[in-house]
Design an enzyme around this catalytic site. Structure first.
Site, short mmCIF file in Angstrom:
data_model
loop_
_atom_site.label_atom_id
_atom_site.label_comp_id
_atom_site.label_asym_id
_atom_site.label_seq_id
_atom_site.Cartn_x
_atom_site.Cartn_y
_atom_site.Cartn_z
N CYS A 78 0.13 5.06 6.94
CA CYS A 78 -0.52 4.87 8.25
C CYS A 78 0.48 4.19 9.21
CB CYS A 78 -1.78 4.03 8.08
SG CYS A 78 -2.83 4.61 6.73
N CYS A 122 0.84 -1.21 0.00
CA CYS A 122 0.00 0.00 0.00
C CYS A 122 0.88 1.27 0.00
CB CYS A 122 -0.91 -0.01 1.23
SG CYS A 122 -2.05 1.39 1.24
N CYS A 160 -19.66 1.51 8.48
CA CYS A 160 -18.87 0.87 9.53
C CYS A 160 -17.67 1.78 9.75
CB CYS A 160 -18.44 -0.53 9.08
SG CYS A 160 -17.37 -1.36 10.28
N CYS A 220 0.30 0.45 10.32
CA CYS A 220 -0.14 -0.59 9.40
C CYS A 220 0.97 -1.46 8.80
CB CYS A 220 -0.95 0.03 8.27
SG CYS A 220 -1.71 -1.26 7.23
N CYS A 268 -16.24 -9.78 5.77
CA CYS A 268 -15.67 -8.46 5.45
C CYS A 268 -14.42 -8.64 4.58
CB CYS A 268 -15.33 -7.74 6.74
SG CYS A 268 -14.60 -6.13 6.46
N CYS A 278 -19.44 -6.79 3.93
CA CYS A 278 -18.77 -5.54 4.29
C CYS A 278 -17.49 -5.49 3.47
CB CYS A 278 -18.45 -5.51 5.78
SG CYS A 278 -17.66 -3.97 6.31
N ARG A 299 -17.91 -3.31 17.61
CA ARG A 299 -17.08 -4.47 17.27
C ARG A 299 -15.74 -4.46 18.00
NH1 ARG A 299 -20.33 -6.46 13.33
NH2 ARG A 299 -21.48 -4.89 12.14
N1 SAM Z 1 -6.72 0.31 3.05
C1 SAM Z 1 -8.02 0.57 3.51
C2 SAM Z 1 -8.08 1.74 4.48
O1 SAM Z 1 -7.10 2.00 5.15
O2 SAM Z 1 -9.13 2.36 4.57
C3 SAM Z 1 -8.70 -0.62 4.13
C4 SAM Z 1 -7.93 -1.61 4.98
S1 SAM Z 1 -7.23 -0.97 6.49
C5 SAM Z 1 -6.11 -2.25 6.94
C6 SAM Z 1 -8.59 -1.05 7.62
C7 SAM Z 1 -8.35 -0.60 9.05
O3 SAM Z 1 -7.59 -1.57 9.74
C8 SAM Z 1 -7.59 0.68 9.29
O4 SAM Z 1 -8.36 1.83 9.10
C9 SAM Z 1 -7.20 0.52 10.75
O5 SAM Z 1 -8.18 1.11 11.59
C10 SAM Z 1 -7.15 -1.00 10.95
N2 SAM Z 1 -5.78 -1.44 11.24
C11 SAM Z 1 -4.77 -1.57 10.36
N3 SAM Z 1 -3.64 -1.98 10.98
C12 SAM Z 1 -3.94 -2.10 12.29
C13 SAM Z 1 -3.19 -2.47 13.44
N4 SAM Z 1 -1.89 -2.76 13.37
N5 SAM Z 1 -3.82 -2.49 14.63
C14 SAM Z 1 -5.13 -2.18 14.72
N6 SAM Z 1 -5.89 -1.81 13.67
C15 SAM Z 1 -5.31 -1.76 12.47
C1 DTB Z 2 -11.27 -2.61 11.31
O1 DTB Z 2 -11.56 -1.53 11.89
N1 DTB Z 2 -10.50 -3.56 11.84
C2 DTB Z 2 -10.30 -4.63 10.89
C3 DTB Z 2 -11.31 -4.26 9.78
N2 DTB Z 2 -11.72 -2.94 10.13
C4 DTB Z 2 -10.92 -4.36 8.38
C5 DTB Z 2 -8.89 -4.74 10.41
C6 DTB Z 2 -7.88 -4.93 11.47
C7 DTB Z 2 -6.56 -5.11 10.83
C8 DTB Z 2 -5.49 -5.44 11.82
C9 DTB Z 2 -4.15 -5.53 11.21
C10 DTB Z 2 -3.95 -6.66 10.21
O2 DTB Z 2 -4.37 -7.81 10.46
O3 DTB Z 2 -3.33 -6.42 9.17
FE1 SF4 Z 3 -2.87 1.23 3.36
FE2 SF4 Z 3 -2.82 0.11 5.75
FE3 SF4 Z 3 -3.29 2.71 5.55
FE4 SF4 Z 3 -5.15 0.93 4.68
S1 SF4 Z 3 -4.44 1.23 6.77
S2 SF4 Z 3 -4.45 2.79 3.63
S3 SF4 Z 3 -3.80 -0.72 3.95
S4 SF4 Z 3 -1.39 1.68 4.97
#
Ligand code: SAM
Ligand code: DTB
Ligand code: SF4
Length: 316
Positions: free
Chosen positions: A58, A54, A189, A61, A98, A129, A261
């Site tokens: 963030c 990506c 959501c 992430c 989802c 979702c 959730r």
């Molecule tokens: N890329 C898209 C976005 O960011 O909107 C969708 C997927 S993203 C992984 C969805 C959500 O996962 C993020 O907004 C964040 O709240 C959650 N997330 C990602 N990494 C995480 C982590 N290490 N711990 C907790 N939540 C996480």
């Molecule tokens: C959300 O708020 N939590 C979920 C779902 N929406 C998509 C994702 C959590 C991702 C946690 C980090 C990972 O497994 O990569």
């Molecule tokens: Fe990309 Fe992760 Fe940010 Fe979603 S949360 S936009 S997958 S870096």
């Protein structure tokens, strides 16, 4: 559609956070019982349909290309492979599926394939979702037409902490996507992450932003940061578990009709902490060995926890 009844102020939220723990939990549980059957917890399954690589930054992430986290980039899955996973999730007791993609936003050329995944999952009788990043109005409409029930797009944190976490898109971009989602008639959501080094005032700021959206989100994921080596937030100070429960309880009180959730972070929570979260009003979990790229409790462990607590999976 869940409409906001009146503005929730930061002061109100602050006073709730300061209540003695048993008083706060009693209030939250009362609100929960008034709006839901407290013995029912929705079981959802997550699938990463497009993993890693990506371009966003963030700080939490593991899927951001720029951090060395060991997640390798994969292309968008084939529709049939997604449906195999959805059938297995349904057979294991999930009622919601989802699909997540590590995109800043989908390209228009990706939409037909994602729409076919959504239509196929919906045809299995699962609630659908998707979380694909920022959407424009046309994309939101196309996903709705495909049979999507909810779109997940998180505010992630308080507006005043956001710039410490993400620099490649701003808060308004997120609010704009949420507007397109609502306008398309999709359920929202929308939640965030705690344990990212934010203050209590910033946790209040997140709940303030969520509860005062033009319509309260029908679904609110509360994630506890999963610390992944290689991300800037690896090594953050762990949040006090009771503060996490307070976050759930206050969210339940101010968003009484939303599905709440208990999302990322369960793998490192004790059974007792999860039980407190259910008592405070959480009524959904992700089930299955993986979230998107990180771990989740074993299915058998979750089933045993439900049995010990007298909880049952919510039926649609
Ligand atoms: N890329 C898209 C976005 O960011 O909107 C969708 C997927 S993203 C992984 C969805 C959500 O996962 C993020 O907004 C964040 O709240 C959650 N997330 C990602 N990494 C995480 C982590 N290490 N711990 C907790 N939540 C996480
Ligand atoms: C959300 O708020 N939590 C979920 C779902 N929406 C998509 C994702 C959590 C991702 C946690 C980090 C990972 O497994 O990569
Ligand atoms: Fe990309 Fe992760 Fe940010 Fe979603 S949360 S936009 S997958 S870096």
């Amino acid at each position: 559609m869940v409409y906001r009844i009146s503005m929730v102020s930061r002061d109100d939220l602050g006073q709730l956070f300061e209540l003695p723990f048993p008083v706060l939990l009693h209030r939250a549980a009362s609100v929960h019982h008034a709006h839901f059957d407290p013995t029912q917890v929705q079981v959802s399954t997550l699938l990463s349909v497009k993993t890693g690589g990506c371009p966003e930054d963030c700080a939490y992430c593991p899927q951001a290309q720029r951090y060395d986290t060991g997640v390798s980039a994969q292309k968008l899955m084939d529709v049939e492979a997604v449906l195999v996973r959805a059938r297995a999730a349904r057979d294991a007791g999930a009622s919601r599926f989802c699909m997540g993609a590590a995109w800043r936003s989908p390209k228009d050329r990706d939409i037909p394939k994602v729409a076919a995944m959504i239509a196929g999952v919906k045809a299995l009788g699962l609630e659908t979702c998707a979380t694909l990043g920022m959407l424009d109005a046309g994309q939101a409409g196309a996903l709705k037409d495909a049979g999507l029930d909810y779109y997940n797009h998180n505010l992630d944190t308080s507006p005043d902490y956001y710039d410490s976490i993400i620099h490649t898109r701003n808060y308004q971009d997120r609010l704009d996507t949420l507007g397109h989602v609502r306008d398309a008639g999709l359920k929202t959501c929308c939640g965030g992450i705690v344990g990212m080094g934010e203050t209590r005032a910033q946790r209040i700021g997140l709940l303030h932003a969520l509860a005062n959206l033009p319509a309260q989100p029908e679904s609110v994921p509360i994630n506890r940061l999963v610390q992944v080596a290689g991300t800037p937030l690896h090594g953050s100070t762990e949040l006090d578990p009771f503060e996490f429960v307070r976050m759930i309880a206050v969210a339940r009180i101010v968003m009484p009709r939303s599905m709440l959730r208990l999302s990322a972070g369960r793998e490192t929570m004790s059974d007792e902490l999860q039980a407190l979260c259910f008592l405070a009003g959480a009524n959904s979990i992700f089930h299955g060995e993986k979230l998107l790229t990180t771990g989740n409790p074993d299915t058998a462990q979750d089933e045993a926890l439900f049995a010990r607590l007298g909880l049952v999976p919510m039926t649609r």
